[in-house]
Design a protein around this motif. Structure first.
Motif, mmCIF file in Angstrom:
data_model
loop_
_atom_site.group_PDB
_atom_site.id
_atom_site.type_symbol
_atom_site.label_atom_id
_atom_site.label_comp_id
_atom_site.label_asym_id
_atom_site.label_seq_id
_atom_site.Cartn_x
_atom_site.Cartn_y
_atom_site.Cartn_z
ATOM 1 N N ALA A 1 1.917 6.297 -7.157
ATOM 2 C CA ALA A 1 0.813 7.118 -7.669
ATOM 3 C C ALA A 1 1.139 8.604 -7.557
ATOM 4 O O ALA A 1 0.885 9.373 -8.492
ATOM 5 C CB ALA A 1 -0.469 6.794 -6.907
ATOM 6 N N VAL A 2 1.733 9.018 -6.450
ATOM 7 C CA VAL A 2 2.114 10.429 -6.284
ATOM 8 C C VAL A 2 3.189 10.810 -7.293
ATOM 9 O O VAL A 2 3.130 11.886 -7.902
ATOM 10 C CB VAL A 2 2.578 10.696 -4.836
ATOM 11 C CG1 VAL A 2 3.242 12.062 -4.712
ATOM 12 C CG2 VAL A 2 1.408 10.584 -3.877
ATOM 13 N N LEU B 1 0.824 -1.204 0.000
ATOM 14 C CA LEU B 1 0.000 0.000 0.000
ATOM 15 C C LEU B 1 0.865 1.264 0.000
ATOM 16 O O LEU B 1 0.633 2.198 -0.771
ATOM 17 C CB LEU B 1 -0.931 0.006 1.208
ATOM 18 C CG LEU B 1 -1.821 1.236 1.351
ATOM 19 C CD1 LEU B 1 -2.856 1.273 0.233
ATOM 20 C CD2 LEU B 1 -2.486 1.246 2.702
ATOM 21 N N ILE B 2 1.896 1.283 0.824
ATOM 22 C CA ILE B 2 2.773 2.463 0.902
ATOM 23 C C ILE B 2 3.514 2.680 -0.414
ATOM 24 O O ILE B 2 3.599 3.800 -0.918
ATOM 25 C CB ILE B 2 3.751 2.320 2.091
ATOM 26 C CG1 ILE B 2 2.982 2.427 3.406
ATOM 27 C CG2 ILE B 2 4.857 3.369 2.017
ATOM 28 C CD1 ILE B 2 3.799 2.093 4.633
ATOM 29 N N VAL B 3 4.044 1.616 -0.995
ATOM 30 C CA VAL B 3 4.763 1.734 -2.267
ATOM 31 C C VAL B 3 3.801 2.158 -3.374
ATOM 32 O O VAL B 3 4.140 2.991 -4.226
ATOM 33 C CB VAL B 3 5.482 0.409 -2.605
ATOM 34 C CG1 VAL B 3 6.016 0.423 -4.018
ATOM 35 C CG2 VAL B 3 6.599 0.155 -1.618
ATOM 36 N N GLY B 4 2.586 1.623 -3.364
ATOM 37 C CA GLY B 4 1.592 1.993 -4.369
ATOM 38 C C GLY B 4 1.228 3.464 -4.302
ATOM 39 O O GLY B 4 1.122 4.138 -5.328
ATOM 40 N N VAL B 5 1.032 3.965 -3.093
ATOM 41 C CA VAL B 5 0.712 5.390 -2.935
ATOM 42 C C VAL B 5 1.889 6.245 -3.390
ATOM 43 O O VAL B 5 1.707 7.273 -4.063
ATOM 44 C CB VAL B 5 0.327 5.695 -1.467
ATOM 45 C CG1 VAL B 5 0.280 7.189 -1.211
ATOM 46 C CG2 VAL B 5 -1.008 5.049 -1.124
ATOM 47 N N ALA B 6 3.108 5.845 -3.062
ATOM 48 C CA ALA B 6 4.289 6.605 -3.481
ATOM 49 C C ALA B 6 4.403 6.642 -5.010
ATOM 50 O O ALA B 6 4.690 7.692 -5.598
ATOM 51 C CB ALA B 6 5.548 6.008 -2.862
ATOM 52 N N THR C 1 3.333 13.883 -14.474
ATOM 53 C CA THR C 1 2.468 14.184 -15.613
ATOM 54 C C THR C 1 1.710 15.492 -15.443
ATOM 55 O O THR C 1 0.892 15.840 -16.286
ATOM 56 C CB THR C 1 1.441 13.049 -15.818
ATOM 57 O OG1 THR C 1 0.674 12.898 -14.627
ATOM 58 C CG2 THR C 1 2.130 11.747 -16.169
ATOM 59 N N ALA C 2 1.971 16.232 -14.385
ATOM 60 C CA ALA C 2 1.260 17.489 -14.140
ATOM 61 C C ALA C 2 1.693 18.540 -15.154
ATOM 62 O O ALA C 2 2.850 18.591 -15.572
ATOM 63 C CB ALA C 2 1.534 17.982 -12.730
ATOM 64 N N GLU C 3 0.753 19.364 -15.555
ATOM 65 C CA GLU C 3 1.029 20.461 -16.488
ATOM 66 C C GLU C 3 1.120 21.751 -15.684
ATOM 67 O O GLU C 3 0.110 22.267 -15.209
ATOM 68 C CB GLU C 3 -0.103 20.570 -17.518
ATOM 69 C CG GLU C 3 -0.277 19.351 -18.386
ATOM 70 C CD GLU C 3 0.661 19.352 -19.565
ATOM 71 O OE1 GLU C 3 1.115 20.445 -19.957
ATOM 72 O OE2 GLU C 3 0.934 18.262 -20.074
ATOM 73 N N PHE C 4 2.317 22.253 -15.530
ATOM 74 C CA PHE C 4 2.515 23.492 -14.809
ATOM 75 C C PHE C 4 2.539 24.645 -15.797
ATOM 76 O O PHE C 4 3.136 24.552 -16.866
ATOM 77 C CB PHE C 4 3.826 23.452 -14.010
ATOM 78 C CG PHE C 4 3.836 22.397 -12.952
ATOM 79 C CD1 PHE C 4 3.145 22.587 -11.771
ATOM 80 C CD2 PHE C 4 4.530 21.215 -13.145
ATOM 81 C CE1 PHE C 4 3.145 21.622 -10.782
ATOM 82 C CE2 PHE C 4 4.535 20.244 -12.161
ATOM 83 C CZ PHE C 4 3.840 20.452 -10.978
#
Length: 72
Positions: free
Chosen positions: A40-41, A33-38, A47-50
């Motif tokens: 995903a973040v 769960l911890i690795v999956g959340v990391a 992929t964020a468009e700044f």
């Protein structure tokens, strides 16, 4: 004593200290769960468009002394 150690006094007066076993399935599920959340973040941030465009320069004359840009 630590909360992970259980102290028993039996009916015959003898004392027994037990150490609970670790639930490895729970440890594995928590780690996944911890690795999956990391991950995903990291994907969301990568992929964020700044909006990196510079601010628009106003076309009307403004008072900027003493910080007016000098013509080259």
């Amino acid at each position: 004593m630590s909360a992970a150690v259980i102290f028993h006094v039996l009916d015959d007066g003898s004392e027994v200290i037990t150490f609970p076993r670790l639930n490895w399935a729970l440890v594995l599920a928590t780690a996944i769960l911890i690795v999956g959340v990391a991950i995903a973040v990291m994907v969301l941030v990568s992929t964020a468009e700044f909006d990196d465009t510079p601010p628009a320069v106003p076309s009307s004359p403004v008072v900027c002394e003493p910080f007016c840009p000098q013509p080259s």
